[in-house]
Design an enzyme around this catalytic site. Sequence first.
Site, PDB file in Angstrom:
ATOM      1  N   GLU A   1       8.740 -12.623 -13.045  1.00 27.03           N
ATOM      2  CA  GLU A   1       9.499 -11.415 -12.725  1.00 27.03           C
ATOM      3  C   GLU A   1      10.225 -11.502 -11.377  1.00 27.03           C
ATOM      4  O   GLU A   1      11.145 -10.749 -11.133  1.00 27.03           O
ATOM      5  CB  GLU A   1       8.580 -10.181 -12.764  1.00 27.03           C
ATOM      6  CG  GLU A   1       7.513 -10.085 -11.656  1.00 27.03           C
ATOM      7  CD  GLU A   1       6.228 -10.877 -11.948  1.00 27.03           C
ATOM      8  OE1 GLU A   1       6.280 -11.839 -12.750  1.00 27.03           O
ATOM      9  OE2 GLU A   1       5.192 -10.551 -11.347  1.00 27.03           O
TER      10      GLU A   1
ATOM     11  N   LYS B   1      15.167   3.578 -11.169  1.00 25.45           N
ATOM     12  CA  LYS B   1      16.347   3.977 -10.406  1.00 25.45           C
ATOM     13  C   LYS B   1      17.641   3.347 -10.945  1.00 25.45           C
ATOM     14  O   LYS B   1      18.668   4.028 -11.065  1.00 25.45           O
ATOM     15  CB  LYS B   1      16.158   3.560  -8.942  1.00 25.45           C
ATOM     16  CG  LYS B   1      17.199   4.127  -7.998  1.00 25.45           C
ATOM     17  CD  LYS B   1      16.885   5.558  -7.683  1.00 25.45           C
ATOM     18  CE  LYS B   1      17.912   6.192  -6.790  1.00 25.45           C
ATOM     19  NZ  LYS B   1      17.441   7.500  -6.310  1.00 25.45           N
TER      20      LYS B   1
ATOM     21  N   GLY C   1      -2.907  -9.662 -10.086  1.00 21.68           N
ATOM     22  CA  GLY C   1      -3.838  -8.772  -9.407  1.00 21.68           C
ATOM     23  C   GLY C   1      -4.581  -9.503  -8.315  1.00 21.68           C
ATOM     24  O   GLY C   1      -4.601 -10.740  -8.292  1.00 21.68           O
TER      25      GLY C   1
ATOM     26  N   HIS D   1       4.965 -16.288 -11.353  1.00 19.38           N
ATOM     27  CA  HIS D   1       5.514 -14.951 -11.599  1.00 19.38           C
ATOM     28  C   HIS D   1       6.945 -15.018 -12.129  1.00 19.38           C
ATOM     29  O   HIS D   1       7.873 -15.244 -11.360  1.00 19.38           O
ATOM     30  CB  HIS D   1       5.489 -14.132 -10.304  1.00 19.38           C
ATOM     31  CG  HIS D   1       4.101 -13.754  -9.888  1.00 19.38           C
ATOM     32  ND1 HIS D   1       3.515 -12.573 -10.257  1.00 19.38           N
ATOM     33  CD2 HIS D   1       3.167 -14.435  -9.175  1.00 19.38           C
ATOM     34  CE1 HIS D   1       2.282 -12.526  -9.787  1.00 19.38           C
ATOM     35  NE2 HIS D   1       2.043 -13.643  -9.115  1.00 19.38           N
TER      36      HIS D   1
ATOM     37  N   CYS E   1      -0.236 -14.589 -14.058  1.00 20.20           N
ATOM     38  CA  CYS E   1      -1.149 -14.845 -12.955  1.00 20.20           C
ATOM     39  C   CYS E   1      -2.550 -14.303 -13.259  1.00 20.20           C
ATOM     40  O   CYS E   1      -3.204 -14.826 -14.148  1.00 20.20           O
ATOM     41  CB  CYS E   1      -0.560 -14.307 -11.657  1.00 20.20           C
ATOM     42  SG  CYS E   1      -1.198 -15.187 -10.230  1.00 20.20           S
ATOM     43  N   TYR E   2      -3.005 -13.246 -12.574  1.00 11.25           N
ATOM     44  CA  TYR E   2      -4.334 -12.730 -12.897  1.00 11.25           C
ATOM     45  C   TYR E   2      -4.443 -12.412 -14.382  1.00 11.25           C
ATOM     46  O   TYR E   2      -5.478 -12.661 -15.016  1.00 11.25           O
ATOM     47  CB  TYR E   2      -4.636 -11.472 -12.066  1.00 11.25           C
ATOM     48  CG  TYR E   2      -6.036 -10.921 -12.281  1.00 11.25           C
ATOM     49  CD1 TYR E   2      -7.103 -11.368 -11.511  1.00 11.25           C
ATOM     50  CD2 TYR E   2      -6.288  -9.964 -13.271  1.00 11.25           C
ATOM     51  CE1 TYR E   2      -8.389 -10.876 -11.713  1.00 11.25           C
ATOM     52  CE2 TYR E   2      -7.572  -9.462 -13.477  1.00 11.25           C
ATOM     53  CZ  TYR E   2      -8.615  -9.925 -12.697  1.00 11.25           C
ATOM     54  OH  TYR E   2      -9.883  -9.429 -12.887  1.00 11.25           O
TER      55      TYR E   2
ATOM     56  N   ASP F   1      19.186  11.350  -8.239  1.00 11.08           N
ATOM     57  CA  ASP F   1      18.239  11.761  -9.281  1.00 11.08           C
ATOM     58  C   ASP F   1      18.463  13.205  -9.720  1.00 11.08           C
ATOM     59  O   ASP F   1      18.562  13.494 -10.907  1.00 11.08           O
ATOM     60  CB  ASP F   1      16.789  11.593  -8.805  1.00 11.08           C
ATOM     61  CG  ASP F   1      16.483  10.159  -8.403  1.00 11.08           C
ATOM     62  OD1 ASP F   1      17.257   9.263  -8.803  1.00 11.08           O
ATOM     63  OD2 ASP F   1      15.490   9.948  -7.690  1.00 11.08           O
ATOM     64  N   SER F   2      18.532  14.111  -8.736  1.00 11.07           N
ATOM     65  CA  SER F   2      18.639  15.506  -9.161  1.00 11.07           C
ATOM     66  C   SER F   2      20.004  15.782  -9.782  1.00 11.07           C
ATOM     67  O   SER F   2      20.119  16.608 -10.683  1.00 11.07           O
ATOM     68  CB  SER F   2      18.319  16.477  -8.028  1.00 11.07           C
ATOM     69  OG  SER F   2      19.325  16.489  -7.054  1.00 11.07           O
ATOM     70  N   SER F   3      21.047  15.080  -9.355  1.00 11.72           N
ATOM     71  CA  SER F   3      22.337  15.377  -9.978  1.00 11.72           C
ATOM     72  C   SER F   3      22.423  14.831 -11.400  1.00 11.72           C
ATOM     73  O   SER F   3      22.990  15.479 -12.267  1.00 11.72           O
ATOM     74  CB  SER F   3      23.526  14.950  -9.115  1.00 11.72           C
ATOM     75  OG  SER F   3      23.289  13.774  -8.433  1.00 11.72           O
TER      76      SER F   3
ATOM     77  N   SER G   1      19.385  18.583  -4.876  1.00 10.43           N
ATOM     78  CA  SER G   1      19.405  18.086  -3.500  1.00 10.43           C
ATOM     79  C   SER G   1      20.734  17.405  -3.219  1.00 10.43           C
ATOM     80  O   SER G   1      21.052  17.091  -2.078  1.00 10.43           O
ATOM     81  CB  SER G   1      18.271  17.080  -3.305  1.00 10.43           C
ATOM     82  OG  SER G   1      18.580  15.896  -4.022  1.00 10.43           O
ATOM     83  N   GLY G   2      21.496  17.135  -4.276  1.00 10.70           N
ATOM     84  CA  GLY G   2      22.735  16.390  -4.079  1.00 10.70           C
ATOM     85  C   GLY G   2      22.514  14.899  -4.231  1.00 10.70           C
ATOM     86  O   GLY G   2      23.458  14.133  -4.319  1.00 10.70           O
TER      87      GLY G   2
HETATM   88  N1  GLN Z   1      -6.235 -13.129  -7.502  1.00  8.79           N
HETATM   89  C1  GLN Z   1      -5.813 -14.157  -8.374  1.00  8.79           C
HETATM   90  C2  GLN Z   1      -5.629 -15.489  -7.631  1.00  8.79           C
HETATM   91  O1  GLN Z   1      -5.664 -15.529  -6.447  1.00  8.79           O
HETATM   92  C3  GLN Z   1      -4.508 -13.778  -9.060  1.00  8.79           C
HETATM   93  C4  GLN Z   1      -3.358 -13.691  -8.100  1.00  8.79           C
HETATM   94  C5  GLN Z   1      -2.147 -13.051  -8.709  1.00  8.79           C
HETATM   95  O2  GLN Z   1      -2.217 -12.419  -9.727  1.00  8.79           O
HETATM   96  N2  GLN Z   1      -1.029 -13.158  -8.009  1.00  8.79           N
HETATM   97  O3  GLN Z   1      -5.465 -16.527  -8.257  1.00  8.79           O
END
Ligand code: GLN
Length: 516
Positions: A177, A372, A61, A175, A88-89, A233-235, A229-230
């Site tokens: 992810e 998706k 965050g 991160h 992270c945050y 998702d809708s199909s 819509s073709g």
């Molecule tokens: N804002 C926080 C920082 O700067 C966390 C950043 C983040 O979650 N990517 O350390």
Amino acid sequence: MGSEKQLQDEKILILDFGGQYKQLIGRRVREEHVYCEIKPCTMPFEEIRDGRYAGIILTGGPDSVYADGSRQADARLLSLGIPVLGICYGAQWVAHTDGGRVDAAGVPEYGKTETTFAVDSPLFEGMPEESVVWMSHNDQINALGEGYVSIAHSAHCPVAAFANEEKQFYGMQFHPEVEHTEQGRNILHNFLYRVCGVKGTWQMDTFIQHTVATLKEQLAGKKALCAFSGGVDSSVAALLVHQAIGQDLTCVFVDHGMLRKDEADTVEQVFKETFGLNLIRVDASERYLDLLKGVTDPEQKRKIIGEQFIRVFEEEAQKIGAVDVLVQGTIYPDVIESGVGGAVIKSHHNVGGLPEHVAFTDLVEPLRALFKDEVRAVGTKLGIPDDLVWRQPFPGPGLAVRIIGEITREKIRIVQEADAIWRDEVKKAGLARDIGQYFAVLTNVATVGVMGDARTYDRIIGLRAVTTNDFMTAEWARIPYDVLDCASNRIVNEVDGVSRVVYDITSKPPATIEWE
Ligand code: GLN
């Protein structure tokens, strides 16, 4: 009536602190065959407690956790005995909330960072001691509460990850992810399987069985209508409902005449003939062209097309008579982005733009819980041909926003043909699945050319191709020159009315992916 209530014997909660990657975290968890829900960090404690979650992931965050007004979750979630992974945050929040200290970092870290791991931690099992992670932080954890230990460090960050083995709390400054974290998938896998002890019950086969069985029950004896819509998702949504109630589902396919070359025919043929959907195709192209005559403003185009779509759909629905339910292809990102239970980012057409004059009592959104890539996997399992399942995202207003300036039948032909050649060349070069989106645009500019010794004065086609993970940001694709050359040659030779081809080398931001 969504399918969100199913397959919840095993699920992970992702609490969002306003990070950019919440959806990416969600997709990674789903890829590990674990169902998850993304909720705002302000989710009431009672709901967290009663949700029977196998684990909680806290996102990154923008705030500083020690600052006034920073985003906070209910600290009691740390007393539930549920494993927690802070990213992270999220990690900073756990440290700050449970006896540690977070301050501005002496040296903030951004981007790829060599990191050393304590590989005896269950979180890092099977990993090398050193690997590259992706950092993005201004703050850092300088002290840990009782029971916590640091389990990773980088040159400038003493607590690149921490663990409290007894409480099963983990946190990481980087991160896991994002692709750039080499061992990211491993770490998330370990958290889910070794720490939370999940079995991996989230599978698309079971999703289909559950959904069709539930729809059969819910829709027994009812009539359903689908705005088809073709698109993917809708199909896929329509096919699931079709499997449940067969001919009691009617699909109305509004063909505005601005789909890609041959697309409307292919879609009609596949879904009507191969799958036996009760599909009504309405050719509304004349009507659309009339309304769009002289209109050059992109927003105006979008508005006219959107309104007309609903109008045509309503007219057809009236002919069909009373229906009980309306089927929509809403998917999970639409639900999240529409701010159901969170901050409003944009209102999505599938959620906000229901037709007003169609009489129905219920809404069925069988894909409400899916990302998706999961919709595509379901589509493939249902037998939709690869070419259709793997089509790129396509704007609702269709080619109207890929023709700069006024729209005419002639211009639609030009952009359709150029676009078909471009897609063909990208596909032949084996690049189709690596490139997020690629299409042709018909510019409003004519230039001088020479063909067969005679002067021409024809239009410029712009080619666009971008790579993207999430469509929020995008890089222009480094397409090999030979592929560009081939496409350009074919377009000027095969498409009447084009004398020049250019390639768009702008990323998003500052440009958007589409030109209008
Ligand atoms: N804002 C926080 C920082 O700067 C966390 C950043 C983040 O979650 N990517 O350390």
